[in-house]
Write an enzyme that holds these catalytic residues in place. Structure first.
Site, PDB file in Angstrom:
ATOM      1  N   THR A  29       0.827  -1.210   0.000  1.00 31.80           N
ATOM      2  CA  THR A  29       0.000   0.000   0.000  1.00 31.80           C
ATOM      3  C   THR A  29       0.862   1.261   0.000  1.00 31.80           C
ATOM      4  O   THR A  29       0.754   2.112  -0.894  1.00 31.80           O
ATOM      5  CB  THR A  29      -0.928   0.013   1.244  1.00 31.80           C
ATOM      6  OG1 THR A  29      -1.648  -1.212   1.258  1.00 31.80           O
ATOM      7  CG2 THR A  29      -1.876   1.180   1.237  1.00 31.80           C
ATOM      8  N   VAL A  30       1.747   1.381   0.980  1.00 31.69           N
ATOM      9  CA  VAL A  30       2.526   2.614   1.122  1.00 31.69           C
ATOM     10  C   VAL A  30       3.618   2.695   0.052  1.00 31.69           C
ATOM     11  O   VAL A  30       3.806   3.749  -0.584  1.00 31.69           O
ATOM     12  CB  VAL A  30       3.137   2.722   2.544  1.00 31.69           C
ATOM     13  CG1 VAL A  30       3.893   4.030   2.703  1.00 31.69           C
ATOM     14  CG2 VAL A  30       2.042   2.621   3.601  1.00 31.69           C
ATOM     15  N   LYS A  48       5.816   1.904  12.642  1.00 34.84           N
ATOM     16  CA  LYS A  48       5.557   2.218  14.067  1.00 34.84           C
ATOM     17  C   LYS A  48       5.844   1.036  14.983  1.00 34.84           C
ATOM     18  O   LYS A  48       6.325   1.206  16.099  1.00 34.84           O
ATOM     19  CB  LYS A  48       4.108   2.679  14.252  1.00 34.84           C
ATOM     20  CG  LYS A  48       3.129   1.622  13.807  1.00 34.84           C
ATOM     21  CD  LYS A  48       1.769   2.127  13.487  1.00 34.84           C
ATOM     22  CE  LYS A  48       1.029   1.060  12.724  1.00 34.84           C
ATOM     23  NZ  LYS A  48       0.477   1.445  11.492  1.00 34.84           N
ATOM     24  N   GLU A  79       8.227  10.338   9.895  1.00 35.65           N
ATOM     25  CA  GLU A  79       6.970  11.103   9.978  1.00 35.65           C
ATOM     26  C   GLU A  79       5.737  10.215   9.785  1.00 35.65           C
ATOM     27  O   GLU A  79       4.706  10.384  10.447  1.00 35.65           O
ATOM     28  CB  GLU A  79       6.995  12.218   8.924  1.00 35.65           C
ATOM     29  CG  GLU A  79       5.835  13.165   8.954  1.00 35.65           C
ATOM     30  CD  GLU A  79       5.724  13.934  10.261  1.00 35.65           C
ATOM     31  OE1 GLU A  79       6.591  14.761  10.543  1.00 35.65           O
ATOM     32  OE2 GLU A  79       4.744  13.703  11.005  1.00 35.65           O
ATOM     33  N   ILE A 132      -0.672  13.115   8.509  1.00 31.39           N
ATOM     34  CA  ILE A 132      -0.680  14.336   9.346  1.00 31.39           C
ATOM     35  C   ILE A 132       0.741  14.670   9.800  1.00 31.39           C
ATOM     36  O   ILE A 132       1.407  13.826  10.388  1.00 31.39           O
ATOM     37  CB  ILE A 132      -1.563  14.148  10.602  1.00 31.39           C
ATOM     38  CG1 ILE A 132      -2.966  13.707  10.222  1.00 31.39           C
ATOM     39  CG2 ILE A 132      -1.582  15.405  11.446  1.00 31.39           C
ATOM     40  CD1 ILE A 132      -3.842  13.382  11.420  1.00 31.39           C
ATOM     41  N   ASP A 135      -2.357  -0.650  18.195  1.00 26.71           N
ATOM     42  CA  ASP A 135      -1.840   0.210  17.122  1.00 26.71           C
ATOM     43  C   ASP A 135      -1.682   1.647  17.652  1.00 26.71           C
ATOM     44  O   ASP A 135      -0.635   2.290  17.470  1.00 26.71           O
ATOM     45  CB  ASP A 135      -2.808   0.165  15.928  1.00 26.71           C
ATOM     46  CG  ASP A 135      -2.415   1.134  14.829  1.00 26.71           C
ATOM     47  OD1 ASP A 135      -1.441   0.853  14.105  1.00 26.71           O
ATOM     48  OD2 ASP A 135      -3.066   2.192  14.701  1.00 26.71           O
ATOM     49  N   LYS A 169       1.797   4.124  18.416  1.00 26.41           N
ATOM     50  CA  LYS A 169       1.948   5.505  17.952  1.00 26.41           C
ATOM     51  C   LYS A 169       2.149   6.447  19.149  1.00 26.41           C
ATOM     52  O   LYS A 169       2.945   7.389  19.085  1.00 26.41           O
ATOM     53  CB  LYS A 169       0.716   5.915  17.135  1.00 26.41           C
ATOM     54  CG  LYS A 169       0.591   5.122  15.823  1.00 26.41           C
ATOM     55  CD  LYS A 169      -0.774   5.303  15.179  1.00 26.41           C
ATOM     56  CE  LYS A 169      -0.933   4.503  13.902  1.00 26.41           C
ATOM     57  NZ  LYS A 169      -2.323   4.396  13.441  1.00 26.41           N
ATOM     58  N   GLY A 210      -3.679   5.143   4.693  1.00 30.95           N
ATOM     59  CA  GLY A 210      -4.026   5.069   3.277  1.00 30.95           C
ATOM     60  C   GLY A 210      -2.818   5.318   2.393  1.00 30.95           C
ATOM     61  O   GLY A 210      -1.823   5.908   2.826  1.00 30.95           O
TER      62      GLY A 210
HETATM   63  P1  NAP Z   1       1.810  -3.983   2.862  1.00 39.92           P
HETATM   64  O1  NAP Z   1       0.778  -3.467   1.955  1.00 39.92           O
HETATM   65  O2  NAP Z   1       1.595  -5.280   3.546  1.00 39.92           O
HETATM   66  O3  NAP Z   1       3.172  -4.080   2.006  1.00 39.92           O
HETATM   67  C1  NAP Z   1       4.334  -4.699   2.490  1.00 39.92           C
HETATM   68  C2  NAP Z   1       5.349  -4.801   1.359  1.00 39.92           C
HETATM   69  O4  NAP Z   1       6.558  -5.319   1.898  1.00 39.92           O
HETATM   70  C3  NAP Z   1       4.938  -5.729   0.198  1.00 39.92           C
HETATM   71  O5  NAP Z   1       5.257  -5.125  -1.032  1.00 39.92           O
HETATM   72  C4  NAP Z   1       5.811  -6.970   0.394  1.00 39.92           C
HETATM   73  O6  NAP Z   1       6.266  -7.573  -0.809  1.00 39.92           O
HETATM   74  C5  NAP Z   1       7.025  -6.387   1.086  1.00 39.92           C
HETATM   75  N1  NAP Z   1       7.665  -7.373   1.941  1.00 39.92           N
HETATM   76  C6  NAP Z   1       7.116  -8.088   2.948  1.00 39.92           C
HETATM   77  N2  NAP Z   1       8.035  -8.881   3.506  1.00 39.92           N
HETATM   78  C7  NAP Z   1       9.185  -8.662   2.843  1.00 39.92           C
HETATM   79  C8  NAP Z   1      10.489  -9.186   2.945  1.00 39.92           C
HETATM   80  N3  NAP Z   1      10.813 -10.114   3.860  1.00 39.92           N
HETATM   81  N4  NAP Z   1      11.435  -8.730   2.086  1.00 39.92           N
HETATM   82  C9  NAP Z   1      11.129  -7.817   1.165  1.00 39.92           C
HETATM   83  N5  NAP Z   1       9.905  -7.270   0.997  1.00 39.92           N
HETATM   84  C10 NAP Z   1       8.953  -7.694   1.853  1.00 39.92           C
HETATM   85  O7  NAP Z   1       2.150  -2.908   4.004  1.00 39.92           O
HETATM   86  P2  NAP Z   1       1.755  -1.363   4.026  1.00 39.92           P
HETATM   87  O8  NAP Z   1       0.335  -1.201   4.428  1.00 39.92           O
HETATM   88  O9  NAP Z   1       2.250  -0.716   2.808  1.00 39.92           O
HETATM   89  O10 NAP Z   1       2.602  -0.858   5.300  1.00 39.92           O
HETATM   90  C11 NAP Z   1       3.984  -0.641   5.226  1.00 39.92           C
HETATM   91  C12 NAP Z   1       4.466   0.076   6.475  1.00 39.92           C
HETATM   92  O11 NAP Z   1       3.842   1.350   6.560  1.00 39.92           O
HETATM   93  C13 NAP Z   1       4.143  -0.616   7.793  1.00 39.92           C
HETATM   94  O12 NAP Z   1       5.183  -0.384   8.705  1.00 39.92           O
HETATM   95  C14 NAP Z   1       2.893   0.088   8.282  1.00 39.92           C
HETATM   96  O13 NAP Z   1       2.722   0.050   9.683  1.00 39.92           O
HETATM   97  C15 NAP Z   1       3.192   1.493   7.825  1.00 39.92           C
HETATM   98  N6  NAP Z   1       2.006   2.329   7.659  1.00 39.92           N
HETATM   99  C16 NAP Z   1       1.014   1.909   6.846  1.00 39.92           C
HETATM  100  C17 NAP Z   1      -0.102   2.711   6.680  1.00 39.92           C
HETATM  101  C18 NAP Z   1      -1.220   2.294   5.762  1.00 39.92           C
HETATM  102  O14 NAP Z   1      -2.191   3.057   5.624  1.00 39.92           O
HETATM  103  N7  NAP Z   1      -1.145   1.147   5.103  1.00 39.92           N
HETATM  104  C19 NAP Z   1      -0.191   3.944   7.352  1.00 39.92           C
HETATM  105  C20 NAP Z   1       0.876   4.357   8.159  1.00 39.92           C
HETATM  106  C21 NAP Z   1       1.959   3.536   8.307  1.00 39.92           C
HETATM  107  P3  NAP Z   1       5.284  -8.282  -1.885  1.00 39.92           P
HETATM  108  O15 NAP Z   1       4.536  -7.134  -2.490  1.00 39.92           O
HETATM  109  O16 NAP Z   1       6.184  -8.949  -2.841  1.00 39.92           O
HETATM  110  O17 NAP Z   1       4.416  -9.209  -1.090  1.00 39.92           O
HETATM  111  N1  HSE Z   2      -4.894   0.444  10.925  1.00 42.85           N
HETATM  112  C1  HSE Z   2      -4.465   1.779  11.146  1.00 42.85           C
HETATM  113  C2  HSE Z   2      -5.677   2.659  11.501  1.00 42.85           C
HETATM  114  C3  HSE Z   2      -3.827   2.399   9.920  1.00 42.85           C
HETATM  115  O1  HSE Z   2      -6.821   2.183  11.463  1.00 42.85           O
HETATM  116  O2  HSE Z   2      -5.464   3.811  11.844  1.00 42.85           O
HETATM  117  C4  HSE Z   2      -2.336   2.381   9.896  1.00 42.85           C
HETATM  118  O3  HSE Z   2      -1.766   3.042  10.993  1.00 42.85           O
END
Ligand code: NAP
Ligand code: HSE
Length: 435
Positions: A15-16, A107, A131, A138, A203, A207, A304
């Protein structure tokens, strides 16, 4: 001017990572004047190279071998958006050790292992920017570290989990049951497939640990933060809250007191006139009270693809500017105190209590007497909903120590006139000075 082209690697294309890739390519033409250098995506680390991606991407950028990145001396910035503890922790430590700067949204990792990571960044005089790890899009980490650095931060109150705020908003406005809204939140993609960390407050606790460490200059880790979620919250209490002039929110509370730091996440009665009461749906907000600035509030999308990528890219640009100006590691770890974190039993707050008791003369007096013996003074007492020979009693206390109210409730639970303690929810009061 330093380097003309700064090479970056992205770890993770979920996603990110996808949002970060999009922004890095969309903004390509602007980097020279924003930074004084261009940014070039050199490699993207993924788990599975053959996986079908949501975006059209040059396949030659993808690698599943970390060594291709850590051993590439031309890569100056590593963006970690894999998530979780390992292998993210090892990759960040190795990247810093190899003299690269790191931007992360992780986080979970920072709330548990921040100290080790920041020590490595300090040792190597490299940037470790994060950040996006709190409240998604935010801006809050940089405001705390930089814009508000002239303040002594007294209190932070945060709605820092979008899933639970969405659920509580629906329960409040549409009287929908918790389990029904949770399903909806999952369908809308707010909650994780396993929503435990969201709904049980973990979660938000991660944070809050990060926010408290920065705000109070003293390390607070995930395990230091008391966490209570919203899975046991009933519509009855949401209705009472409304009647009494409050709204229930899942709040992260961080306070710097003379006896130590308070860091806790739990449902809370928020007065309708508090700015956090108006933060609805999946929005996040962080309310910060500083001794000089007074009250401030940061509001927006806490998660998101694009909001989170916005925060990540802001960090990347900041780090790139530091590289160009040869000043990475300029804002190092700011945890220079070692203050204790209070146990939840030591906190003082107001409480909302709902219990079921026999409807007969002297019942209220018996309950009030137990409270009196435990230093619990009552601000409001309402007796409602008589059915048969039972009545529902609702109480709001004055400021009380958590241990005292729990001790009193242990005794009240054992009284023959009381059949059930139905709810105990902490209540916010507008001023911490009232304590
Ligand atoms: P995600 O959608 O699950 O994506 C994880 C990515 O990491 C995938 O592309 C996956 O590869 C790759 N990956 C997983 N294990 C790996 C490994 N061992 N070696 C190399 N690549 C690996 O996660 P996300 O939602 O983007 O979140 C990423 C980070 O941002 C997390 O720390 C999360 O807490 C933080 N975050 C997310 C959000 C949000 O809204 N999603 C908001 C704030 C912070 P494949 O694609 O090949 O499976
Ligand atoms: N699952 C979290 C939320 C999003 O609902 O705020 C990533 O921090």
């Amino acid at each position: 001017m330093g380097e003309k082209k700064i090479k970056v690697a992205i770890l993770g294309l979920g996603t990110v990572g996808t949002g970060v890739y999009k922004l890095l390519t969309q903004q390509e033409d602007d980097f020279l004047w924003k930074i004084g250098s261009q940014l070039e995506i050199s490699k993207i680390l993924v788990n599975d190279i053959s996986k079908k991606r949501k975006i059209d991407i040059d396949k030659s950028l993808l690698t599943d071998d970390w060594q291709n990145i850590v051993n590439d001396d031309e890569i100056k910035i590593v963006i970690e958006v894999i998530g979780g503890i390992e292998p993210a922790k090892t990759y960040i430590l190795e990247a810093l050790e190899a003299g690269k700067n790191v931007v992360t949204a992780n986080k979970d990792l920072l709330a548990e292992h921040g100290k080790e990571l920041f020590e490595m960044a300090n040792k190597k005089a490299k940037d470790l920017a994060f950040e996006a790890s709190v409240a998604g899009g935010i801006p809050i980490i940089r405001p705390l570290k930089q814009c508000l650095a002239g303040n002594s931060v007294e209190e932070i109150l945060g709605i820092i989990n979008g899933t639970t705020n969405y659920i509580l908003t629906k329960m409040t406005n549409e009287q929908v049951n918790f389990n029904d809204v949770l399903l909806e939140a999952q369908e809308l993609g707010y909650a994780e497939a396993d929503p435990t960390a969201d709904i049980e407050g973990y979660d938000a606790a991660r944070k809050l640990a990060i926010l408290s460490s920065i705000a109070f200059h003293s390390r607070v880790t995930f395990k230091d933060v008391y966490a209570q979620g919203i899975s046991n919250l009933s519509l009855v209490d949401i209705t009472y809250a409304k009647e009494l002039g409050y709204v229930i929110k899942l709040i992260g509370v961080a306070r710097n007191t003379e006896e130590g730091i308070e860091a806790r996440v739990h449902p809370m009665f928020i007065p309708n006139n508090h700015p956090l009461a108006a933060v609805n749906d999946s929005f996040n907000a962080v309310f910060v009270k500083g001794n000089a600035v007074g009250e401030t509030m940061f509001f927006g999308r806490g998660a998101g693809e694009m909001p989170t990528a916005s925060a990540v890219l802001g960090d990347v640009i900041d780090v790139a500017r530091n590289i160009v100006n040869n000043c990475t590691g300029r804002i190092a770890c700011t945890c220079f105190y070692n203050n204790p974190v209070k146990h939840i039993n030591e906190i003082k707050t107001k409480y909302y209590l709902r219990l079921q008791a026999k409807d007969k003369p002297g019942v209220l007096a018996s309950i009030a007497s137990v409270f009196g013996n435990h230093d619990v003074s009552l601000a409001t007492v309402i007796q409602k909903h008589r059915s048969g020979n039972m009545a529902e009693i609702v109480v709001i206390t004055d400021y009380v120590q958590e241990k005292h109210i729990n001790d009193a409730l242990q005794i009240i639970k054992g009284l023959s006139i009381v059949s059930e303690i139905s709810a105990l929810i902490r209540v916010y009061s507008n001023s911490i000075d009232e304590e």
